[in-house]
Structures are given as C-alpha cells and as structure tokens.
Design a protein around this motif. Sequence first.
Motif, mmCIF file in Angstrom:
data_model
loop_
_atom_site.group_PDB
_atom_site.id
_atom_site.type_symbol
_atom_site.label_atom_id
_atom_site.label_comp_id
_atom_site.label_asym_id
_atom_site.label_seq_id
_atom_site.Cartn_x
_atom_site.Cartn_y
_atom_site.Cartn_z
ATOM 1 N N GLU A 143 37.320 46.188 35.745
ATOM 2 C CA GLU A 143 37.858 47.538 35.947
ATOM 3 C C GLU A 143 38.280 48.200 34.645
ATOM 4 O O GLU A 143 38.422 49.421 34.581
ATOM 5 C CB GLU A 143 39.027 47.479 36.931
ATOM 6 N N ASN A 144 38.465 47.419 33.593
ATOM 7 C CA ASN A 144 38.810 47.961 32.284
ATOM 8 C C ASN A 144 37.606 48.647 31.627
ATOM 9 O O ASN A 144 37.770 49.447 30.719
ATOM 10 C CB ASN A 144 39.335 46.823 31.388
ATOM 11 N N PHE A 145 36.401 48.346 32.117
ATOM 12 C CA PHE A 145 35.183 48.921 31.548
ATOM 13 C C PHE A 145 34.851 50.263 32.179
ATOM 14 O O PHE A 145 35.063 50.468 33.372
ATOM 15 C CB PHE A 145 33.987 47.983 31.768
ATOM 16 N N ALA A 146 34.290 51.145 31.373
ATOM 17 C CA ALA A 146 33.686 52.364 31.902
ATOM 18 C C ALA A 146 32.528 51.949 32.803
ATOM 19 O O ALA A 146 31.937 50.869 32.616
ATOM 20 C CB ALA A 146 33.172 53.237 30.754
ATOM 21 N N VAL A 147 32.191 52.786 33.763
ATOM 22 C CA VAL A 147 31.101 52.470 34.696
ATOM 23 C C VAL A 147 29.815 52.152 33.940
ATOM 24 O O VAL A 147 29.049 51.267 34.325
ATOM 25 C CB VAL A 147 30.890 53.637 35.687
ATOM 26 N N ASP A 148 29.572 52.854 32.825
ATOM 27 C CA ASP A 148 28.363 52.632 32.030
ATOM 28 C C ASP A 148 28.646 51.806 30.770
ATOM 29 O O ASP A 148 27.908 51.865 29.796
ATOM 30 C CB ASP A 148 27.711 53.960 31.653
ATOM 31 N N GLY A 149 29.713 51.009 30.809
ATOM 32 C CA GLY A 149 30.082 50.187 29.665
ATOM 33 C C GLY A 149 29.054 49.105 29.369
ATOM 34 O O GLY A 149 28.137 48.853 30.162
ATOM 35 N N SER A 150 29.233 48.455 28.222
ATOM 36 C CA SER A 150 28.302 47.396 27.843
ATOM 37 C C SER A 150 29.012 46.276 27.097
ATOM 38 O O SER A 150 30.075 46.481 26.500
ATOM 39 C CB SER A 150 27.167 47.955 26.981
ATOM 40 N N VAL A 151 28.400 45.096 27.158
ATOM 41 C CA VAL A 151 28.880 43.916 26.437
ATOM 42 C C VAL A 151 27.709 43.324 25.674
ATOM 43 O O VAL A 151 26.637 43.106 26.245
ATOM 44 C CB VAL A 151 29.453 42.847 27.407
ATOM 45 N N GLU A 152 27.916 43.069 24.391
ATOM 46 C CA GLU A 152 26.982 42.306 23.563
ATOM 47 C C GLU A 152 27.818 41.221 22.902
ATOM 48 O O GLU A 152 28.522 41.480 21.938
ATOM 49 C CB GLU A 152 26.322 43.193 22.520
ATOM 50 N N ASP A 153 27.774 40.023 23.457
ATOM 51 C CA ASP A 153 28.644 38.929 22.991
ATOM 52 C C ASP A 153 27.908 37.608 23.120
ATOM 53 O O ASP A 153 27.900 37.025 24.192
ATOM 54 C CB ASP A 153 29.936 38.929 23.802
ATOM 55 N N PRO A 154 27.270 37.182 22.000
ATOM 56 C CA PRO A 154 27.181 37.830 20.705
ATOM 57 C C PRO A 154 26.100 38.914 20.693
ATOM 58 O O PRO A 154 25.274 38.984 21.595
ATOM 59 C CB PRO A 154 26.792 36.686 19.770
ATOM 60 N N VAL A 155 26.115 39.722 19.649
ATOM 61 C CA VAL A 155 25.061 40.711 19.444
ATOM 62 C C VAL A 155 23.767 39.944 19.178
ATOM 63 O O VAL A 155 23.749 38.978 18.415
ATOM 64 C CB VAL A 155 25.409 41.637 18.258
ATOM 65 N N GLY A 156 22.699 40.351 19.858
ATOM 66 C CA GLY A 156 21.401 39.703 19.673
ATOM 67 C C GLY A 156 21.166 38.582 20.671
ATOM 68 O O GLY A 156 21.998 38.320 21.541
ATOM 69 N N PRO A 157 20.023 37.928 20.561
ATOM 70 C CA PRO A 157 19.683 36.858 21.499
ATOM 71 C C PRO A 157 20.678 35.696 21.440
ATOM 72 O O PRO A 157 21.182 35.351 20.374
ATOM 73 C CB PRO A 157 18.292 36.396 21.032
ATOM 74 N N SER A 158 20.945 35.125 22.614
ATOM 75 C CA SER A 158 21.839 33.969 22.706
ATOM 76 C C SER A 158 21.558 33.235 24.002
ATOM 77 O O SER A 158 20.720 33.652 24.803
ATOM 78 C CB SER A 158 23.308 34.419 22.685
ATOM 79 N N MET A 159 22.289 32.165 24.231
ATOM 80 C CA MET A 159 22.136 31.406 25.463
ATOM 81 C C MET A 159 22.577 32.229 26.673
ATOM 82 O O MET A 159 22.149 31.978 27.783
ATOM 83 C CB MET A 159 22.918 30.087 25.404
ATOM 84 N N PHE A 160 23.435 33.232 26.467
ATOM 85 C CA PHE A 160 23.874 34.105 27.559
ATOM 86 C C PHE A 160 22.872 35.232 27.814
ATOM 87 O O PHE A 160 22.782 35.757 28.907
ATOM 88 C CB PHE A 160 25.236 34.745 27.246
ATOM 89 N N ASP A 161 22.164 35.622 26.766
ATOM 90 C CA ASP A 161 21.308 36.812 26.797
ATOM 91 C C ASP A 161 20.063 36.547 25.939
ATOM 92 O O ASP A 161 19.976 37.021 24.802
ATOM 93 C CB ASP A 161 22.120 38.002 26.260
ATOM 94 N N PRO A 162 19.091 35.757 26.448
ATOM 95 C CA PRO A 162 17.938 35.354 25.637
ATOM 96 C C PRO A 162 17.157 36.513 25.012
ATOM 97 O O PRO A 162 16.600 36.368 23.935
ATOM 98 C CB PRO A 162 17.059 34.573 26.632
ATOM 99 N N GLU A 163 17.123 37.660 25.674
ATOM 100 C CA GLU A 163 16.389 38.799 25.125
ATOM 101 C C GLU A 163 17.227 39.612 24.137
ATOM 102 O O GLU A 163 16.693 40.463 23.424
ATOM 103 C CB GLU A 163 15.907 39.702 26.262
ATOM 104 N N GLY A 164 18.533 39.392 24.113
ATOM 105 C CA GLY A 164 19.397 40.116 23.188
ATOM 106 C C GLY A 164 19.570 41.582 23.523
ATOM 107 O O GLY A 164 19.848 42.394 22.650
ATOM 108 N N LYS A 165 19.455 41.947 24.785
ATOM 109 C CA LYS A 165 19.564 43.359 25.180
ATOM 110 C C LYS A 165 20.981 43.764 25.563
ATOM 111 O O LYS A 165 21.277 44.940 25.707
ATOM 112 C CB LYS A 165 18.600 43.667 26.327
ATOM 113 N N GLY A 166 21.869 42.805 25.737
ATOM 114 C CA GLY A 166 23.234 43.111 26.153
ATOM 115 C C GLY A 166 23.329 43.241 27.664
ATOM 116 O O GLY A 166 22.330 43.152 28.381
ATOM 117 N N PHE A 167 24.538 43.436 28.131
ATOM 118 C CA PHE A 167 24.834 43.584 29.556
ATOM 119 C C PHE A 167 25.371 44.992 29.768
ATOM 120 O O PHE A 167 26.359 45.382 29.130
ATOM 121 C CB PHE A 167 25.861 42.532 29.988
#
Length: 150
Positions: free
Chosen positions: A42-66
Amino acid sequence: MTTQETGEPAYLNIDRENHPAVLAGRRSRETVESRDKQAWLENFAVDGSVEDPVGPSMFDPEGKGFHGREEISEFWDKSIGTTEKIEFVFDDEIICGNEVAYVGKIVTHIAGHISEAHGVFTYRADDDGKLKALRAFWEVEKTINSVRPA
C-alpha cells in the motif's frame, strides 16, 4: 520550486525528516522489518516499480523489474518473504528532487545464514507521497560471497 518558509529554492535547506521520498522509503523499510506485506504494498503508487537489484538476478532473470502492485507482490514473495529478518544499515543519505539515495548495506537473515548487500538504494516518491520507484544497486555475486552462518 521554493520552500514555503524561506522562499529559497527547494534544493536548499532540505527538510530531511519530512521529505516525501525519505518518508516513503522509511515506511518501506519499517514495513519490511515488521514483515507487513500489505502495508508495504500500500506504500507503493499503483504504477510503482521495484528493481532490486537493478538488472538480471535470481529474482528477475530478464532484469525488467516488477511493475504495478501485483508484480511487486510477486517480488515480495520471491525475496522478502523467504527471509527471516532484514536490516537496513545506511551510512549516507542523498536527497535530490523527489528521490533519496542511501549508501550502505542490507543485511539479510535466511535459513540460519546472513548475507550483506552493499550498495546504493534509491526511493522515488510521487506527488501523493507514495513510493513510485524502489531501485537497489548491489552486486549479486558479491552478496552471495558474503554469506556466512548466523
């Protein structure tokens, strides 16, 4: 853009305690520490985003963010939700415009082990004080190499 009290430009005499990005970042960290996923989302704006970490990672293999609360919820489940405890140890705060950057480390406790992600962690607020973007610049390999028993 000027401060109401002095008529000075907003980049002078920054209100470090009440700056919107500082407040949004503080709420983010407090809700992570208290394990309150719903309040964190709820702390995020409806169109908010997370990149943690920035770039590809085990959480985000494509590095596009959430992007958007549904994807940000998935990020929580993949990362924060798998941990026992997360501590934020920041050494420096840099406020620019509607963003704040912290230099320091995030200490993660998981499965009886501790890791330290050293880096730069940024929070951007929107005009309503909601978290528009959370970006974390830390190296996966260095963090993996920091893992030690708790």
